[in-house]
Design a protein around this motif. Structure first.
Motif, short mmCIF file in Angstrom:
data_model
loop_
_atom_site.label_atom_id
_atom_site.label_comp_id
_atom_site.label_asym_id
_atom_site.label_seq_id
_atom_site.Cartn_x
_atom_site.Cartn_y
_atom_site.Cartn_z
N ALA A 34 111.48 69.47 45.93
CA ALA A 34 111.47 70.81 46.35
C ALA A 34 109.81 70.99 46.85
CB ALA A 34 111.45 71.80 45.10
N GLY A 35 109.06 70.40 46.16
CA GLY A 35 107.44 70.58 46.83
C GLY A 35 107.41 70.00 48.14
N ARG A 36 107.95 68.88 48.35
CA ARG A 36 107.93 68.50 49.93
C ARG A 36 108.63 69.55 50.87
NH1 ARG A 36 106.65 63.93 51.58
NH2 ARG A 36 108.60 63.88 53.31
N THR A 69 108.58 78.75 47.58
CA THR A 69 107.23 78.97 47.09
C THR A 69 107.36 78.20 45.82
OG1 THR A 69 107.06 80.98 48.03
CG2 THR A 69 105.82 80.76 46.17
N ILE A 70 106.13 77.73 45.65
CA ILE A 70 105.85 76.85 44.28
C ILE A 70 104.69 77.43 43.55
CG2 ILE A 70 104.91 74.78 43.19
CD1 ILE A 70 106.45 73.12 44.98
N LEU A 71 105.04 78.16 42.45
CA LEU A 71 104.08 78.72 41.83
C LEU A 71 103.50 77.95 40.66
CD1 LEU A 71 102.06 81.34 41.18
CD2 LEU A 71 104.07 82.29 39.76
N PHE A 72 104.61 77.48 39.68
CA PHE A 72 104.39 76.66 38.97
C PHE A 72 105.17 75.14 38.67
CE2 PHE A 72 104.13 80.82 36.42
CZ PHE A 72 102.82 81.05 36.47
N ARG A 73 104.52 74.15 38.49
CA ARG A 73 105.33 73.01 38.47
C ARG A 73 105.93 72.50 37.03
NH1 ARG A 73 104.52 70.50 43.59
NH2 ARG A 73 102.78 71.42 44.49
N ARG A 74 105.55 71.44 36.53
CA ARG A 74 106.04 71.20 35.07
C ARG A 74 105.32 71.73 34.10
NH1 ARG A 74 106.79 66.97 38.71
NH2 ARG A 74 108.52 65.75 38.72
N TYR A 118 90.63 59.73 43.36
CA TYR A 118 92.03 60.21 43.65
C TYR A 118 92.01 61.86 43.15
CZ TYR A 118 94.18 59.21 39.30
OH TYR A 118 94.53 59.12 37.95
N LYS A 119 91.33 61.74 42.07
CA LYS A 119 91.37 63.33 41.44
C LYS A 119 90.39 63.89 42.15
CE LYS A 119 91.85 61.66 36.59
NZ LYS A 119 92.12 60.29 36.75
N SER A 134 101.07 68.18 45.43
CA SER A 134 101.09 67.23 44.37
C SER A 134 100.97 65.75 44.88
CB SER A 134 102.36 67.32 43.82
OG SER A 134 102.62 66.11 42.72
N LEU A 135 99.91 65.09 44.10
CA LEU A 135 99.95 63.70 44.66
C LEU A 135 101.19 62.93 44.62
CD1 LEU A 135 96.73 62.95 42.24
CD2 LEU A 135 96.70 63.35 44.84
N ARG A 136 102.24 63.30 43.62
CA ARG A 136 103.61 62.94 43.65
C ARG A 136 104.40 63.00 44.98
NH1 ARG A 136 104.91 61.91 37.97
NH2 ARG A 136 103.30 62.76 36.88
N GLU A 137 103.79 63.75 45.92
CA GLU A 137 104.91 64.15 46.94
C GLU A 137 104.90 63.29 47.96
OE1 GLU A 137 104.94 68.79 45.65
OE2 GLU A 137 103.89 68.39 47.74
N ALA A 138 103.51 62.61 48.55
CA ALA A 138 103.29 61.87 49.74
C ALA A 138 104.40 60.66 49.78
CB ALA A 138 101.99 61.48 49.67
N THR A 139 104.70 60.30 50.92
CA THR A 139 105.77 59.01 51.01
C THR A 139 104.87 57.61 51.52
OG1 THR A 139 106.43 59.64 53.32
CG2 THR A 139 107.51 60.52 51.76
#
Length: 364
Positions: free
Chosen positions: A4-6, A320-325, A204-205, A15-20
């Motif tokens: 969803a974030g992508r 739209t992403i407002l909050f994630r986890r 990375y942070k 998000s750092l998790r989204e990149a391929t």
């Protein structure tokens, strides 16, 4: 949420998790200023260039690249223990070594920890001064992430350092997110780093690098840390991808961090107003009310899974992403999430935040 974030059109941060892998490789290909530069071998070349740049930015004599911050800090603390003759480290129980490193300070490095306070805040100078046993190193996490990305004031930080010195202790800053602390302190990075005997920073942070960290301080400490880096298995054959991305982060993201902090404060204020006006919310907390960095916490009295699901539906249905986890915290039915504002969030207005909050609450 990653998928969803992508696909989201509006979000406060990537998000750092989204990149391929493909995207990361494509970006990396454009980072080398000289494609004919020899590849690094065991820390030379571009890695040394990064180390010099970090020392310049922080105003220290030298800096050493490490593959992880966990390794960098363990080595820094064990070096100080040997130099001071005291293996006791005073630090907050919510700090990274205590929560996220599997007890490595004691298991791997033979160190012992004491806590100036157990409260979810930075310690005070009086608490450091009144610790009932001697300690060799005071470690301060700046900002204290798990407590809400909290920083002391400049005066409080200076007093903490003075209290440690009065106890014949050295001071180490866990500065994984130190880069964005300049706004709150009203001081430059060299001024902040000068208070400590050593500083760890992450690449990375905040800076968006692939990985890696640096330990900065005196030339003699850095030289000693490199000996231990090899002993810990951190002398990696080639590290140019991490080094190039870190240099790019210092060039691109570091100058933008003050604007992220300013926007985070606008977003936090707008969130507070929107949540206060929402009839579905009997209680909420934006913490801290005025963020110290470009990251802060939001608390709501709902089940964490329910809140995460609502955020996912918002992303899928509106883009739209407002909050994630969300994560459970405290008594049952109370959850917390972290908000980060970076480049994608700079275009958000207070009205955008209010609309996103209303759309989110309608999906609870």
């Amino acid at each position: 949420m990653v998928v969803a974030g992508r696909g989201a059109r509006r979000k406060l941060s990537d998000s750092l998790r989204e990149a391929t892998v493909g995207e990361l490789l494509a970006e990396l290909g454009g980072l080398a200023p000289d494609s004919d530069e020899p590849g690094d071998i065991y820390g030379n070349g571009v890695v040394e260039r990064l180390e010099r740049r970090v020392a310049e930015v922080l105003g220290t004599e030298d800096a050493a690249f490490f593959p992880t911050g966990t390794m960098a800090q363990q080595i820094a603390l064990r070096c100080w223990a040997a130099r001071t003759g005291n293996p006791v480290v005073a630090l907050h129980p919510m700090s990274h070594p205590e929560r996220w490193e599997g007890g490595a300070l004691s298991v791997v490095s033979g160190l012992r920890t004491v806590h100036p306070t157990g409260e979810p805040r930075q310690p005070t100078a009086s608490e450091v001064a009144e610790l009932p046993e001697p300690f060799g190193t005071l470690m301060l996490e700046l900002p204290l992430r798990d407590a809400g990305f909290l920083l002391p004031t400049w005066e409080e930080l200076s007093a903490l350092v003075d209290a440690a010195r009065d106890r014949d202790a050295v001071v180490h800053f866990d500065g994984a997110r130190l880069w964005e602390s300049t706004v709150h302190f009203g001081r430059s990075l060299p001024e902040i780093a000068a208070l400590a005997d050593s500083v760890y920073v992450s690449f990375y942070k905040s800076l968006g690098g692939l990985s890696g960290a640096a330990l900065a301080g005196s030339a003699s400490l850095v030289a000693e840390s490199k000996v231990w880096r090899h002993r810990y298995g951190g002398q990696v054959f080639r590290q140019f991808p991490a080094a190039l991305s870190a240099l790019a982060g210092l060039e691109r993201e570091l100058p933008a961090l003050p604007s992220y902090v300013a926007k985070a404060r606008t977003v936090a204020s707008a969130l507070s107003s929107a949540l206060a006006a929402a009839p579905e919310v009997p209680w909420f907390r934006v913490h801290p009310e005025v963020p110290h960095t470009h990251q802060f916490q939001v608390w709501l009295p709902y089940d964490a899974d329910r809140l995460t699901e609502a955020g996912l539906r918002l992303a899928e249905e509106t883009g739209t992403i407002l909050f994630r986890r969300w994560s459970p915290d405290g008594p049952p039915g109370l959850a917390v999430t972290e908000i980060e504002v970076t480049r994608p969030g700079l275009t958000w207005t207070e009205s955008d935040v209010a609309t996103a909050v209303a759309d989110f609450m309608s999906r609870l």
